[in-house]
Design a protein around this motif. Structure first.
Motif, PDB file in Angstrom:
ATOM      1  N   ARG A  82       1.384  -2.352 -18.521  1.00 43.98           N
ATOM      2  CA  ARG A  82       0.291  -2.733 -18.277  1.00 43.98           C
ATOM      3  C   ARG A  82       0.375  -2.320 -16.550  1.00 43.98           C
ATOM      4  NH1 ARG A  82      -2.357  -7.895 -18.589  1.00 43.98           N
ATOM      5  NH2 ARG A  82      -1.196  -8.061 -20.672  1.00 43.98           N
ATOM      6  N   PRO A  83      -0.817  -1.953 -15.976  1.00 35.83           N
ATOM      7  CA  PRO A  83      -0.741  -1.472 -14.430  1.00 35.83           C
ATOM      8  C   PRO A  83      -0.318  -2.622 -13.542  1.00 35.83           C
ATOM      9  CG  PRO A  83      -2.856  -1.216 -15.396  1.00 35.83           C
ATOM     10  CD  PRO A  83      -2.313  -1.804 -16.402  1.00 35.83           C
ATOM     11  N   VAL A  84       0.361  -2.415 -12.567  1.00 37.18           N
ATOM     12  CA  VAL A  84       0.795  -3.157 -11.497  1.00 37.18           C
ATOM     13  C   VAL A  84       0.149  -2.839 -10.156  1.00 37.18           C
ATOM     14  CG1 VAL A  84       2.727  -3.812 -10.171  1.00 37.18           C
ATOM     15  CG2 VAL A  84       3.105  -3.248 -12.670  1.00 37.18           C
ATOM     16  N   PRO A  85      -0.760  -3.784  -9.949  1.00 43.27           N
ATOM     17  CA  PRO A  85      -1.670  -3.551  -8.670  1.00 43.27           C
ATOM     18  C   PRO A  85      -1.084  -3.770  -7.513  1.00 43.27           C
ATOM     19  CG  PRO A  85      -2.822  -5.102 -10.182  1.00 43.27           C
ATOM     20  CD  PRO A  85      -1.502  -4.840 -10.749  1.00 43.27           C
ATOM     21  N   VAL A  86      -1.265  -3.021  -6.271  1.00 43.61           N
ATOM     22  CA  VAL A  86      -1.155  -3.350  -5.048  1.00 43.61           C
ATOM     23  C   VAL A  86      -1.496  -4.743  -4.618  1.00 43.61           C
ATOM     24  CG1 VAL A  86      -1.432  -2.447  -2.740  1.00 43.61           C
ATOM     25  CG2 VAL A  86      -1.296  -0.658  -4.200  1.00 43.61           C
ATOM     26  N   GLY A  87      -0.748  -5.518  -3.971  1.00 47.16           N
ATOM     27  CA  GLY A  87      -0.851  -6.618  -3.568  1.00 47.16           C
ATOM     28  C   GLY A  87      -0.076  -7.724  -4.448  1.00 47.16           C
ATOM     29  N   SER A  88       0.267  -7.148  -5.829  1.00 50.35           N
ATOM     30  CA  SER A  88       0.923  -8.009  -6.749  1.00 50.35           C
ATOM     31  C   SER A  88       2.380  -8.348  -6.501  1.00 50.35           C
ATOM     32  CB  SER A  88       0.453  -7.766  -8.209  1.00 50.35           C
ATOM     33  OG  SER A  88       1.228  -6.544  -8.287  1.00 50.35           O
ATOM     34  N   THR A  89       3.150  -9.130  -7.216  1.00 47.44           N
ATOM     35  CA  THR A  89       4.447  -9.195  -7.133  1.00 47.44           C
ATOM     36  C   THR A  89       4.861  -9.182  -8.640  1.00 47.44           C
ATOM     37  OG1 THR A  89       4.586 -10.574  -5.271  1.00 47.44           O
ATOM     38  CG2 THR A  89       6.493 -10.910  -6.503  1.00 47.44           C
ATOM     39  N   LEU A  90       5.788  -8.044  -8.725  1.00 45.14           N
ATOM     40  CA  LEU A  90       6.689  -7.882 -10.063  1.00 45.14           C
ATOM     41  C   LEU A  90       7.945  -8.806  -9.823  1.00 45.14           C
ATOM     42  CD1 LEU A  90       6.291  -6.465 -12.789  1.00 45.14           C
ATOM     43  CD2 LEU A  90       7.647  -4.649 -11.574  1.00 45.14           C
ATOM     44  N   TYR A  91       8.112  -9.828 -10.765  1.00 39.38           N
ATOM     45  CA  TYR A  91       9.237 -10.413 -11.251  1.00 39.38           C
ATOM     46  C   TYR A  91      10.252  -9.590 -12.219  1.00 39.38           C
ATOM     47  CZ  TYR A  91       6.986 -13.907  -8.310  1.00 39.38           C
ATOM     48  OH  TYR A  91       6.485 -14.790  -7.181  1.00 39.38           O
ATOM     49  N   ILE A  92      11.175  -9.395 -11.804  1.00 43.18           N
ATOM     50  CA  ILE A  92      12.065  -8.459 -12.742  1.00 43.18           C
ATOM     51  C   ILE A  92      13.372  -9.511 -13.074  1.00 43.18           C
ATOM     52  CG2 ILE A  92      13.483  -6.383 -13.233  1.00 43.18           C
ATOM     53  CD1 ILE A  92      11.716  -5.167 -10.892  1.00 43.18           C
ATOM     54  N   PRO A 144       0.950  -1.380  -0.022  1.00 48.03           N
ATOM     55  CA  PRO A 144       0.115   0.198  -0.031  1.00 48.03           C
ATOM     56  C   PRO A 144       0.972   1.261   0.092  1.00 48.03           C
ATOM     57  CG  PRO A 144      -0.718  -1.490   1.654  1.00 48.03           C
ATOM     58  CD  PRO A 144       0.569  -1.970   1.033  1.00 48.03           C
ATOM     59  N   GLY A 145       2.205   1.237   0.593  1.00 54.92           N
ATOM     60  CA  GLY A 145       2.783   2.562   0.633  1.00 54.92           C
ATOM     61  C   GLY A 145       3.423   2.612  -0.634  1.00 54.92           C
ATOM     62  N   HIS A 146       3.200   2.013  -1.681  1.00 52.62           N
ATOM     63  CA  HIS A 146       3.939   1.872  -3.075  1.00 52.62           C
ATOM     64  C   HIS A 146       3.150   2.553  -4.197  1.00 52.62           C
ATOM     65  CE1 HIS A 146       6.431  -1.595  -1.127  1.00 52.62           C
ATOM     66  NE2 HIS A 146       7.268  -0.472  -1.299  1.00 52.62           N
ATOM     67  N   GLN A 147       1.744   2.750  -3.748  1.00 49.06           N
ATOM     68  CA  GLN A 147       0.910   3.342  -4.575  1.00 49.06           C
ATOM     69  C   GLN A 147       0.812   4.493  -5.083  1.00 49.06           C
ATOM     70  OE1 GLN A 147      -3.187   2.812  -3.434  1.00 49.06           O
ATOM     71  NE2 GLN A 147      -2.646   2.417  -1.182  1.00 49.06           N
ATOM     72  N   GLY A 148       0.663   4.890  -6.444  1.00 49.22           N
ATOM     73  CA  GLY A 148       0.373   6.048  -6.720  1.00 49.22           C
ATOM     74  C   GLY A 148      -1.154   6.131  -7.073  1.00 49.22           C
ATOM     75  N   ALA A 149      -1.739   5.809  -8.166  1.00 54.68           N
ATOM     76  CA  ALA A 149      -2.977   5.874  -8.492  1.00 54.68           C
ATOM     77  C   ALA A 149      -3.699   5.148  -7.304  1.00 54.68           C
ATOM     78  CB  ALA A 149      -3.542   5.706  -9.658  1.00 54.68           C
ATOM     79  N   PRO A 150      -5.001   5.249  -6.952  1.00 52.51           N
ATOM     80  CA  PRO A 150      -5.319   4.265  -5.885  1.00 52.51           C
ATOM     81  C   PRO A 150      -5.508   2.736  -6.473  1.00 52.51           C
ATOM     82  CG  PRO A 150      -7.151   6.070  -6.405  1.00 52.51           C
ATOM     83  CD  PRO A 150      -6.038   6.013  -7.510  1.00 52.51           C
ATOM     84  N   GLY A 151      -4.758   1.856  -5.516  1.00 52.55           N
ATOM     85  CA  GLY A 151      -4.515   0.428  -5.952  1.00 52.55           C
ATOM     86  C   GLY A 151      -3.655   0.125  -6.515  1.00 52.55           C
ATOM     87  N   LEU A 152      -2.778   1.232  -7.234  1.00 53.94           N
ATOM     88  CA  LEU A 152      -1.907   0.691  -8.338  1.00 53.94           C
ATOM     89  C   LEU A 152      -0.347   1.452  -7.856  1.00 53.94           C
ATOM     90  CD1 LEU A 152      -3.992   1.739 -11.562  1.00 53.94           C
ATOM     91  CD2 LEU A 152      -3.431  -0.686 -10.533  1.00 53.94           C
ATOM     92  N   ALA A 153       0.604   0.591  -8.435  1.00 51.36           N
ATOM     93  CA  ALA A 153       1.909   0.998  -8.196  1.00 51.36           C
ATOM     94  C   ALA A 153       2.154   2.150  -8.768  1.00 51.36           C
ATOM     95  CB  ALA A 153       2.865  -0.075  -8.551  1.00 51.36           C
ATOM     96  N   HIS A 154       3.077   3.195  -7.909  1.00 49.40           N
ATOM     97  CA  HIS A 154       3.439   4.358  -8.703  1.00 49.40           C
ATOM     98  C   HIS A 154       4.533   4.151  -9.644  1.00 49.40           C
ATOM     99  CE1 HIS A 154       5.687   8.185  -8.745  1.00 49.40           C
ATOM    100  NE2 HIS A 154       4.552   8.950  -7.902  1.00 49.40           N
ATOM    101  N   GLY A 155       4.374   4.636 -10.992  1.00 52.21           N
ATOM    102  CA  GLY A 155       5.320   4.626 -11.872  1.00 52.21           C
ATOM    103  C   GLY A 155       6.798   4.945 -11.425  1.00 52.21           C
ATOM    104  N   GLY A 156       6.983   5.869 -10.600  1.00 51.72           N
ATOM    105  CA  GLY A 156       8.497   6.263 -10.395  1.00 51.72           C
ATOM    106  C   GLY A 156       8.907   5.407  -9.670  1.00 51.72           C
ATOM    107  N   LEU A 157       7.989   4.414  -8.525  1.00 52.05           N
ATOM    108  CA  LEU A 157       8.771   3.323  -7.905  1.00 52.05           C
ATOM    109  C   LEU A 157       8.950   2.255  -8.531  1.00 52.05           C
ATOM    110  CD1 LEU A 157       6.652   3.846  -4.426  1.00 52.05           C
ATOM    111  CD2 LEU A 157       9.116   4.632  -4.874  1.00 52.05           C
TER     112      LEU A 157
END
Length: 193
Positions: free
Chosen positions: A111-121, A67-80
């Protein structure tokens, strides 16, 4: 045919092999500094990325979006998300045994990256030309073979460890140099801290 950019290695440059004393595939690299926003544990809303060595000069990094990583509600902030890619790509320097800094980083959001998801880089070195380290990365949602959410290309410049001593805040440099893991990394780079 597209024109080469500063993010594209020259045609004669090949992907390097890892340094002979680089850790083997599967090794977790851990935090390079506990105060780092990308991988350190001290930052309350830091990314707390975990990175493992991949094959060749590559790494696999996981970013659990909170939740501390969001920009738009429920989505990861692009800068993060860009920060997460910068951190993953920057870890390639450990496999080359050269400290490096970001010179240019281009991020493409698919595509959007929702809060609660895991991004595998998955990040890899595309080539080294003198001090220039060319790197690429792809981030997939919720599975190693999940849909591509973010892609990045970067150019890093190899620097001496003194770069951080000269330009960093003295109290933070001192604190970092008291960390046994940082000292181990400095020795791995064949630098006398």
């Amino acid at each position: 045919m597209s024109r080469p950019t500063s993010l594209t290695p020259p045609p004669d440059v090949k992907a390097p092999d890892p340094h002979p004393s680089a850790p083997p595939p599967g090794t977790e690299l851990g935090e390079h500094y506990d105060g780092c926003f990308g991988c350190g544990e001290e930052q309350e809303n830091g990314l707390r990325l975990r990175t493992r060595v991949g094959e060749g000069v590559s790494v696999d990094t996981e970013f659990v979006v909170g939740p501390g990583h969001q920009g738009a509600p429920g989505l990861a902030h692009g800068g993060l998300l860009t920060c997460a890619f910068d951190e993953a790509l920057g870890m390639l320097g450990f496999l080359l045994h050269t400290p490096a800094v970001t010179a240019r980083l281009e991020t493409d959001f698919r595509r959007p990256v929702p809060v609660g998801s895991t991004l595998y880089i998955h990040a890899w070195c595309a080539g080294v030309d003198g001090r220039k380290i060319y790197a690429k990365a792809v981030g997939r949602l919720d599975a190693l073979d999940g849909p591509v959410a973010v892609e990045a290309s970067a150019l890093f410049l190899s620097v001496g460890f003194e770069h951080f001593v000269e330009h960093g805040r003295p109290e933070e440099v001192r604190r970092a140099m008291e960390n046994p893991d940082v000292l181990k990394a400095a020795r791995a780079f064949e630098v006398n801290p």
